[in-house]
Design an enzyme around this catalytic site. Structure first.
Site, PDB file in Angstrom:
ATOM      1  N   PRO A  24       0.824   7.404  -1.501  1.00 21.21           N
ATOM      2  CA  PRO A  24       1.810   7.052  -0.477  1.00 21.21           C
ATOM      3  C   PRO A  24       2.719   5.937  -0.993  1.00 21.21           C
ATOM      4  O   PRO A  24       2.226   4.913  -1.475  1.00 21.21           O
ATOM      5  CB  PRO A  24       0.948   6.545   0.692  1.00 21.21           C
ATOM      6  CG  PRO A  24      -0.445   7.020   0.397  1.00 21.21           C
ATOM      7  CD  PRO A  24      -0.552   7.096  -1.083  1.00 21.21           C
ATOM      8  N   TYR A 183      -4.027  -4.806   5.538  1.00 22.42           N
ATOM      9  CA  TYR A 183      -3.507  -4.291   6.796  1.00 22.42           C
ATOM     10  C   TYR A 183      -4.599  -4.386   7.871  1.00 22.42           C
ATOM     11  O   TYR A 183      -5.679  -4.916   7.634  1.00 22.42           O
ATOM     12  CB  TYR A 183      -2.981  -2.875   6.604  1.00 22.42           C
ATOM     13  CG  TYR A 183      -1.844  -2.807   5.610  1.00 22.42           C
ATOM     14  CD1 TYR A 183      -0.653  -3.482   5.851  1.00 22.42           C
ATOM     15  CD2 TYR A 183      -1.965  -2.114   4.405  1.00 22.42           C
ATOM     16  CE1 TYR A 183       0.392  -3.454   4.941  1.00 22.42           C
ATOM     17  CE2 TYR A 183      -0.933  -2.085   3.483  1.00 22.42           C
ATOM     18  CZ  TYR A 183       0.240  -2.755   3.743  1.00 22.42           C
ATOM     19  OH  TYR A 183       1.268  -2.739   2.842  1.00 22.42           O
TER      20      TYR A 183
END
Length: 376
Positions: A24, A183
Site C-alpha cells: 500500500p 497508527y
C-alpha cells in the site's frame, strides 16, 4: 516442498499468480475520501507490471481516522462505486485487488510528508485526533490526541466492520488491517502509548482487545473464502519479537491468514533501528514469525533485486515479498525479475497485449538486452 518467486499461491479461495506484492502506497490525492485519476494510473500500471497482488493504499474507515486531507476513505456507501472502478482496473491488469484499511489515530490530521513544516489542518468535529491515551508522538509537529472513550472505541470497531463490508461490495479479494507504524491499533498494542486502566489497557490481553474485536467484526462481513492480512510492527520501542509471536498465535485463532511483517514508527521514526536498514532488513522478522507460529508471512523492507526476492521465497523465509518504492521506480519490476531469473515466458506476468510485443522485441536480434540489463 520448495517454491520460487513466480510460483502461484492459494490462500483460502484466492489464487495469486506469483509471490510479488505491491505494498500500500499513499498518493495523498483523494478528494473528500474519493479516489481520483491519480489512483487509477498508480494502481493500473502496477497491475500491468505483473505483480500478483496489488494493495490499495491505507484507506480510512472513519473521517476521524484520516492522516491527511488527501487520504482515501471508505466510510460511506456512496464511495463503493468509485472503488469498484479501481478493482476492475487492477483485475483487468491481471492482478488480484487488495485493500488496506486504516485508522491513523494520533498520527492523524497531518500534512503530506514533504509539507511537514507547514501548519497542520485545523481541528474539526469530524477530524479529532484520537488515541488510547492523551500521549503525543515524541516528534515535533504531531497533534495531541484525545483519549478515546468506550463509546469511541465501539464506534471505531463498528467502522472497521462497515468498511470491510464496503470493500467486499466493491469487489476486493484481499483485505489487510493496518496495525503497525504508530497508527491507532498499534498505539493500543504498545505499553509505551497505551496507559489505560480499563479493559483496553494494562495487560497484553487487554491491549490487544481492540485488534481482536476489529478482526472479529471484519470476519462477520468478510467472506470466509477471502484472505485477511494484518500488518504488524514486529519490533519497536518496548516491543520485541517474542511479544509479536504471542500476538500472532492469538491472531491465528481469529481467522487471520497472513502477517505483513514490518517494524518501528511508534515514536514517529520509520524504522526501529535506522542503522540496520540495509537490503531486506525486516526479512528476519517474517522468517521468525513464520517459523515459530506456522502462519504465512509477507516480507517487506528494501527488497529490491530479483535474486534477493527469489532467495527469500526459495529459502522459506516468507511466503510473499512486498515492494513499495522500488515499484514506483520500476512498475514493471515483476516482468524484469522474471526475465533475469530465467523464468520461461517472463512476460506472461503482464496482459497479452503487452507480453506479445515484449517477447517479439526480445527476438529482434541476437544479443538483445533490455535497458535494465544492457550497458549502453
Amino acid at each position: 516442498m520448495s517454491h520460487d518467486l513466480f510460483s502461484p499461491l492459494e490462500i483460502r479461495g484466492v489464487r495469486l499468480k506469483n509471490r510479488v506484492v505491491a505494498s500500500p502506497m499513499w498518493q495523498y490525492s483523494g478528494v473528500d475520501g474519493m479516489p481520483t485519476d491519480t489512483h487509477a494510473v498508480h494502481l493500473g500500471r502496477l497491475a500491468e507490471g505483473g505483480a500478483g497482488l496489488i494493495f490499495q493504499e491505507g484507506t480510512t474507515v472513519d473521517r476521524k481516522g484520516r492522516g491527511t486531507v488527501g487520504d482515501l476513505g471508505i466510510w460511506d456507501d456512496s464511495l463503493v462505486p468509485h472503488y469498484a472502478r479501481l478493482v476492475d482496473l487492477v483485475r483487468a491488469g491481471g492482478a488480484v485487488p487488495g485493500i488496506q484499511l486504516i485508522h491513523a489515530g494520533r498520527k492523524g490530521r497531518r500534512n503530506p510528508p514533504w509539507a511537514w513544516r507547514e501548519p497542520n489542518p485545523p481541528a474539526a468535529e469530524d477530524w479529532q485526533v484520537l488515541g488510547p491515551s492523551p500521549l503525543p508522538v515524541m516528534l515535533d509537529g504531531y497533534n495531541l490526541p484525545i483519549e478515546m472513550s468506550l463509546r469511541d472505541i465501539q464506534e471505531t470497531v463498528d467502522a472497521w466492520a462497515h468498511a470491510a463490508r464496503r470493500a467486499q461490495e466493491a469487489g476486493y479479494d484481499v483485505l489487510e488491517v493496518q496495525a503497525a507504524h504508530g497508527y491507532l491499533i498499534h498505539t493500543f498494542l504498545s505499553p509505551l502509548s497505551n496507559h489505560r486502566t480499563d479493559d483496553y489497557g494494562g495487560s497484553p490481553e487487554n491491549r490487544s482487545r481492540l485488534l481482536m474485536e476489529i478482526i472479529d467484526g471484519i470476519r462477520t462481513v468478510w467472506p470466509a473464502d477471502k484472505p485477511l492480512f494484518v500488518r504488524l510492527s514486529c519490533v519497536d520501542v518496548d516491543w520485541g519479537i517474542d511479544q509479536t509471536v504471542e500476538l500472532v498465535r492469538e491472531l491465528r485463532g481469529h481467522e487471520v491468514d497472513v502477517i505483513d511483517c514490518s517494524s518501528g514508527s511508534l515514536t514517529g521514526r520509520p524504522v526501529f533501528d535506522t542503522a540496520s536498514a540495509g537490503y531486506g532488513y525486516q526479512v528476519p522478522y517474517a522468517e521468525e514469525v513464520r517459523a515459530r507460529t506456522g502462519i504465512r508471512t509477507m516480507a517487506v523492507g528494501h527488497i529490491v533485486h530479483a535474486k534477493q526476492a527469489q532467495a527469500i521465497i526459495e529459502q522459506g523465509r516468507a511466503d510473499l515479498v512486498a515492494l513499495g518504492r522500488e515499484l514506483l521506480y520500476n512498475p514493471n519490476w515483476p516482468m524484469d525479475a522474471a526475465r533475469k531469473l530465467g523464468v520461461p515466458d517472463p512476460y506472461a506476468q503482464a496482459p497479452s497485449r503487452i507480453a506479445y510485443w515484449l517477447a517479439k522485441r526480445d527476438g529482434g536480434f541476437e544479443g538483445f538486452a533490455p535497458s535494465t540489463e544492457g550497458t549502453r
